[in-house]
Write a protein that holds these residues in place. Structure first.
Motif, PDB file in Angstrom:
ATOM      1  N   ARG A 257       0.820  -1.208   0.000  1.00 44.02           N
ATOM      2  CA  ARG A 257       0.000   0.000   0.000  1.00 44.02           C
ATOM      3  C   ARG A 257       0.853   1.257   0.000  1.00 44.02           C
ATOM      4  NH1 ARG A 257      -2.633   1.764   5.102  1.00 44.02           N
ATOM      5  NH2 ARG A 257      -0.421   1.871   5.610  1.00 44.02           N
ATOM      6  N   ASN A 258       1.896   1.283   0.837  1.00 45.60           N
ATOM      7  CA  ASN A 258       2.742   2.467   0.930  1.00 45.60           C
ATOM      8  C   ASN A 258       3.490   2.733  -0.372  1.00 45.60           C
ATOM      9  OD1 ASN A 258       1.830   2.709   3.532  1.00 45.60           O
ATOM     10  ND2 ASN A 258       3.700   1.930   4.477  1.00 45.60           N
ATOM     11  N   LYS A 259       3.994   1.678  -1.007  1.00 49.07           N
ATOM     12  CA  LYS A 259       4.686   1.847  -2.286  1.00 49.07           C
ATOM     13  C   LYS A 259       3.710   2.328  -3.353  1.00 49.07           C
ATOM     14  CE  LYS A 259       7.604  -0.459  -5.650  1.00 49.07           C
ATOM     15  NZ  LYS A 259       8.277  -1.690  -6.040  1.00 49.07           N
ATOM     16  N   ALA A 260       2.523   1.738  -3.384  1.00 47.96           N
ATOM     17  CA  ALA A 260       1.509   2.158  -4.359  1.00 47.96           C
ATOM     18  C   ALA A 260       1.122   3.616  -4.133  1.00 47.96           C
ATOM     19  CB  ALA A 260       0.281   1.253  -4.287  1.00 47.96           C
ATOM     20  N   ALA A 261       1.023   4.052  -2.886  1.00 52.56           N
ATOM     21  CA  ALA A 261       0.668   5.444  -2.596  1.00 52.56           C
ATOM     22  C   ALA A 261       1.729   6.395  -3.151  1.00 52.56           C
ATOM     23  CB  ALA A 261       0.495   5.647  -1.091  1.00 52.56           C
ATOM     24  N   ARG A 262       3.006   6.045  -2.991  1.00 52.61           N
ATOM     25  CA  ARG A 262       4.080   6.892  -3.533  1.00 52.61           C
ATOM     26  C   ARG A 262       4.015   6.944  -5.060  1.00 52.61           C
ATOM     27  NH1 ARG A 262       6.721   4.325   0.650  1.00 52.61           N
ATOM     28  NH2 ARG A 262       7.704   2.796  -0.732  1.00 52.61           N
ATOM     29  N   LEU A 263       3.797   5.790  -5.682  1.00 54.71           N
ATOM     30  CA  LEU A 263       3.688   5.764  -7.142  1.00 54.71           C
ATOM     31  C   LEU A 263       2.463   6.533  -7.633  1.00 54.71           C
ATOM     32  CD1 LEU A 263       4.677   2.071  -7.925  1.00 54.71           C
ATOM     33  CD2 LEU A 263       5.909   4.125  -8.613  1.00 54.71           C
ATOM     34  N   LEU A 264       1.360   6.417  -6.899  1.00 59.89           N
ATOM     35  CA  LEU A 264       0.151   7.156  -7.287  1.00 59.89           C
ATOM     36  C   LEU A 264       0.404   8.654  -7.297  1.00 59.89           C
ATOM     37  CD1 LEU A 264      -2.748   5.264  -5.496  1.00 59.89           C
ATOM     38  CD2 LEU A 264      -2.454   5.608  -7.960  1.00 59.89           C
ATOM     39  N   LEU A 265       1.122   9.143  -6.299  1.00 57.26           N
ATOM     40  CA  LEU A 265       1.436  10.576  -6.273  1.00 57.26           C
ATOM     41  C   LEU A 265       2.255  10.986  -7.490  1.00 57.26           C
ATOM     42  CD1 LEU A 265       2.215  11.224  -2.507  1.00 57.26           C
ATOM     43  CD2 LEU A 265       0.241  12.018  -3.828  1.00 57.26           C
TER      44      LEU A 265
END
Length: 144
Positions: A100-108
């Protein structure tokens, strides 16, 4: 332009068009595609060149959603915790938290490319986008 550097002139402007979503997208990715593409198209921010970035964004969104659901299920089953104790006694977070944390960074990062956050939208100069030319209309209607 906080640094007051001269902005580039004569940037390439590909013809506006709406890429079709790949058939292999999962339900979460397809729903996000359906949510953002009409808005981006209305702003004149899409072309066929944007397919890979769009796919990257929506598939990352899907990973984020799936990780959040896995975290919620684990919390429900484990008294609200998102950690577990390893066989040697160390406390660790469940793997879905890292996903989730990695996906959140990529989403930004993807969101910034399309102006999908307030700060990214503030950086878009709408005066440069304009309306499609008459010869671009056919491309808009036919998609990519």
């Amino acid at each position: 332009n906080p640094s007051k550097r001269p902005l580039p002139k004569g940037e390439p402007k590909p013809a506006s068009a709406v890429p079709a979503p790949p058939l292999w997208l999962d339900d979460h990715a397809r729903a996000e595609w359906g949510r953002i593409v009409p808005e981006l198209n209305a702003l004149g921010l899409l072309s066929c060149l944007d397919m890979s970035s769009l796919v990257g964004y929506v598939t990352t969104w899907s990973e984020f959603v799936q990780a959040e659901r896995e975290i919620a299920e684990y919390r429900d089953a484990n008294g609200g915790r998102i950690t577990f104790t390893t066989p040697n006694g160390a406390l660790q977070q469940i793997p879905a938290v890292g996903v989730r944390n990695k996906a959140a960074r990529l989403l930004l990062a993807f969101a910034a490319e399309f102006g999908l956050s307030p700060s990214a939208r503030a950086a878009i100069d709408m005066s440069k986008l304009g309306q499609p030319k008459e010869d671009e209309i056919e491309g808009l209607l036919s998609g990519c």
